[in-house]
Design a protein around this motif. Structure first.
Motif: not given
Length: 322
Positions: A192-197, A216-236
């Motif tokens: 559970q690291p904190q990220a300044d991002y 955190w995951a976005a700052s590490e490049g672990i997750v990306t979005g469908y676009s620059a502004t859409k992540f889809g957190p509730d999508d299966p």
């Protein structure tokens, strides 16, 4: 001392101390030739047995000179290093014949780097230093039985606080996991690291249970979005999406393919794998983290059930500690 409220302290070389209270000593205790010697970092437990305990920050092996029951309770205070202050010391008993480790007790490591652990018998032990208490929690889920193929995995992720239930008593093994859930699981695995991002995802508001995990995951490049502004957190999450996220997490640990590599993704539906997930699925199937389904296909576009997710997480963690 038997029956008296008197504490005996036995100091050994190396900062090791035994303490026992007379009220814990029965009248019929046999103390003749009771050798209280302790050897730190004895190296008597095979490496592959140690590797079965995941998530540890470090280990310290103990060999007690006495072999067998003490007949009463003693407390051993062992120096584990000031760098480990604040972590947990988890004591495991080594069964030499069965070549297995059994959890005994745990204690918080103090500011001076020492931990007080309770013993009732002597032999070979391992102290696993971790950021969590390994004391087993009661498995609460009524929809998971010991006969289920995923029981071990569900218990594994629950004990390590990687996955919780959908409510207090249900794991919902056939349910799906969302992209936000996977980001949160990987965040927990990382401590559970904190990220300044600054995130640009408009659908990840501030203050939700997954906000800091996605940050955190976005700052590490672990997750990306469908676009620059859409992540889809509730999508299966699909099986290939999970593979890509888990592989990127592995890369932050120094794992994954490097240089020129080649691995056949030998599944009938391998052509259905998206380009972004191909390398991830190659590596994770090579590591036996992800396997084909009962029909022999990989089903990369299929949603990952919670039981499948738990199983893949357990395999990944166990492989990482080999």
């Amino acid at each position: 001392m038997s029956g008296r409220d008197v504490t005996l302290e036995i100091s050994l070389p190396g900062g090791i101390t035994w303490t026992v209270n007379g009220q814990d000593i029965p009248e019929n205790a046999v103390l003749t030739d009771l050798d209280m010697g302790v050897r730190m970092d004895a190296g008597s437990v095979p490496v592959d047995i140690l590797n079965a305990i995941t998530g540890e920050i470090g280990t310290m092996q103990l060999r007690l000179a006495h072999d067998g029951e003490f007949g009463f309770t003693l407390t051993l205070t062992a120096p584990l290093g000031s760098k480990n202050a604040g972590y947990w010391a988890n004591l495991y008993y080594y069964h030499e014949d069965a070549e297995s480790l059994t959890f005994q007790t745990s204690a918080k490591i103090g500011p001076d780097g020492s931990a007080a652990l309770v013993f009732t018998h002597a032999s070979d032990y391992v102290i696993v230093i971790d950021d969590r208490d390994h004391t087993p929690k009661e498995f609460p889920f009524v929809d998971v039985t010991t006969d289920d193929w995923f029981y071990e995995a569900a218990d594994y992720v629950f004990q390590r606080d990687l996955m919780t239930g959908t409510d207090a008593t249900h794991f919902t093994p056939d349910g799906t996991s969302t992209r936000a859930m996977v980001a949160t699981i990987l965040w927990r695995m990382a401590g559970q690291p904190q990220a300044d991002y600054t995130m640009a995802f408009a659908d990840v508001p501030a203050g939700t249970w997954y906000t800091e995990a996605v940050r955190w995951a976005a700052s590490e490049g672990i997750v990306t979005g469908y676009s620059a502004t859409k992540f889809g957190p509730d999508d299966p999450v699909t099986r290939e999406q999970f593979a890509a996220m888990l592989y990127r997490y592995a890369q932050t640990l120094g794992e994954g393919f490097t240089g020129n590599w080649s691995f056949p993704l030998d599944f009938p539906d391998a052509a259905d794998v998206s380009d972004y997930a191909y390398e991830a699925l190659c590596w994770l199937t090579m590591e036996n983290v992800i396997q084909g389904m009962e029909d022999g296909n990989l089903h990369p576009q299929g949603t990952a059930t919670r039981a499948q997710l738990a199983t893949m997480l357990m395999r990944f963690c166990q492989a990482a500690d080999q």
